[in-house]
Design an enzyme around this catalytic site. Structure first.
Site, PDB file in Angstrom:
ATOM      1  N   CYS A  86     -24.365   6.046  -1.510  1.00 50.75           N
ATOM      2  CA  CYS A  86     -24.295   6.735  -2.803  1.00 50.75           C
ATOM      3  C   CYS A  86     -25.297   6.192  -3.822  1.00 50.75           C
ATOM      4  CB  CYS A  86     -22.884   6.653  -3.370  1.00 50.75           C
ATOM      5  SG  CYS A  86     -21.681   7.492  -2.336  1.00 50.75           S
ATOM      6  N   HIS A 100     -23.794   8.403 -10.968  1.00 47.18           N
ATOM      7  CA  HIS A 100     -23.397   8.939  -9.659  1.00 47.18           C
ATOM      8  C   HIS A 100     -22.023   9.574  -9.836  1.00 47.18           C
ATOM      9  CE1 HIS A 100     -22.156   9.433  -5.635  1.00 47.18           C
ATOM     10  NE2 HIS A 100     -21.318   8.418  -5.649  1.00 47.18           N
ATOM     11  N   ASN A 130     -18.384  14.502  -4.786  1.00 48.76           N
ATOM     12  CA  ASN A 130     -19.290  13.373  -4.554  1.00 48.76           C
ATOM     13  C   ASN A 130     -20.285  13.773  -3.454  1.00 48.76           C
ATOM     14  OD1 ASN A 130     -20.525  10.994  -3.799  1.00 48.76           O
ATOM     15  ND2 ASN A 130     -18.650   9.774  -3.790  1.00 48.76           N
TER      16      ASN A 130
END
Ligand code: UT7
Length: 324
Positions: free
Chosen positions: A114, A251, A281
């Site tokens: 990520c 993020h 996500n």
């Protein structure tokens, strides 16, 4: 005079298929209410059968080049962040290189899950500042739907597919915070936390792709602390205070993490770019997707100070400070 990497264009791509929380509630033991309350996620995009990470990356890359008004032949490097490459090798970036029509230069992948986009941006920025490249295409692209255990409600509701990209161009700057471009980057990793977020497979271990495993609560706690710390590090290192920041582009893992981090930094929520509700996500793609949206609708304007931050498996985490 020093060389700065200026963001010359942004692009994004989301697969057509939208999977809502209600639909997921029909296949696993969950509810729209639980997902929205605990994560802020309402829906996610899912790549079509046969639609690969490189396909998503190509669309986002083309859009970024068009936005920058740059031809593929002008790109010196492609740095592609992904944890879900098309194949074990070659790098997905080389597939994109060929498809986009880039003849020379180099293309390679960066793997920091990520945090991948912040890592890739840092790598490309270093190439540009060293004079080894003048134009870079930095992409974050993922098909996390392919590594999820769709029977595990604790993880399958959290992720989605997508891609985002930016074009970086070398420009001469005075070496002050008034320069346009990337002013500072900081990346970290700490391998002792492997077991809290990983995929239980791979070419050298099981010979199979595997599925994502996460100890959500533990990751959550580390995320809030690490993200606030690394943003502080970048701001302090540049002599910038949090109230000078125009936009925080985090993020997009969980709305609660976004809120807690912003609160710790003293950045009001109106200055935070949020896409987690619609994209979920998307790992390395989430920041460039959010950037492309806020750039496209005119929120990000030339001269503004923008902070990116991310945290992911490894653990890895990092932040960038950019004068837009
Ligand atoms: O991008 C990389 C970084 N990743 C992250 O940042 C993710 C970080 N973690 C999180 O976002 C959160 O920890 C989660 C969203 C994953 C979970 O939220 P939480 O508030 O930490 O919930 P929890 O894991 O403590 O679970 C609470 C309850 C549990 O039931 P019991 O044990 O209290 O009976 C879970 O079994 O919620 C249950 N639960 C669910 N219920 C309905 C877990 N997943 C679901 C679900 N639907 N999908």
């Amino acid at each position: 005079m020093i060389i700065r990497s200026v963001i010359a264009g942004c692009g994004a791509y989301l697969p057509e298929r939208v999977l809502t929380n209600q639909e997921l509630a029909g296949t696993v033991d969950t509810t729209d209410e639980w997902i929205v309350k605990r994560t802020g996620i309402r829906q996610r995009h899912i790549a079509a059968k046969g639609e690969l990470t490189s396909d998503l990356a190509l669309e986002a890359g083309r859009a970024a080049l068009a936005d920058a008004g740059i031809a593929p032949e002008e790109i010196d490097i492609i740095v592609l962040a992904t944890a879900t490459p098309d194949e074990t090798f070659p790098a997905t970036a080389t597939t994109v290189q060929h498809a986009i029509g880039m003849k020379g230069g180099a293309a390679f992948d960066v793997q920091a899950v990520c945090s991948g986009f912040v890592y890739a941006l840092n790598v490309a920025d270093n190439f540009i500042r060293l004079g080894q490249a003048r134009t870079a295409l930095v992409i974050g692209a993922e098909t996390f739907s392919r590594i999820l255990d769709w029977s595990d409600r604790t993880t399958c509701v959290l992720f989605g597919d997508g891609a985002g990209a930016v074009v970086l161009r070398a420009e001469e700057g005075e070496g002050t915070n008034a320069d346009r471009g990337i002013l500072a980057n900081k990346i970290h990793s700490d391998g002792q936390y492997h077991d809290l977020l990983y995929v239980d497979g791979g070419p050298s271990s099981t010979g199979a792709v595997g599925h994502l495993k996460m100890a959500g609560k533990e990751v959550f706690k580390h995320a809030v602390t690490n993200l606030a710390d690394v943003v502080d590090e970048v701001l302090l290192g540049s002599g910038v205070s949090a109230d000078e920041v125009d936009w925080l582009v985090p993020h997009q893992a969980n709305m609660r993490i976004l809120k807690s981090t912003a609160a710790r930094l003293g950045v009001p929520l109106e200055k935070v770019v949020v896409t987690v509700d619609r994209h979920a996500n998307t790992s390395a793609a989430s920041i460039p997707l959010a950037i492309a949206e806020a750039h496209g609708d005119g929120r990000l304007r030339q001269g503004q100070l923008v902070v990116l931050e991310a945290m992911g498996g490894g653990f890895t985490w990092g932040a960038s400070l950019i004068r837009w």
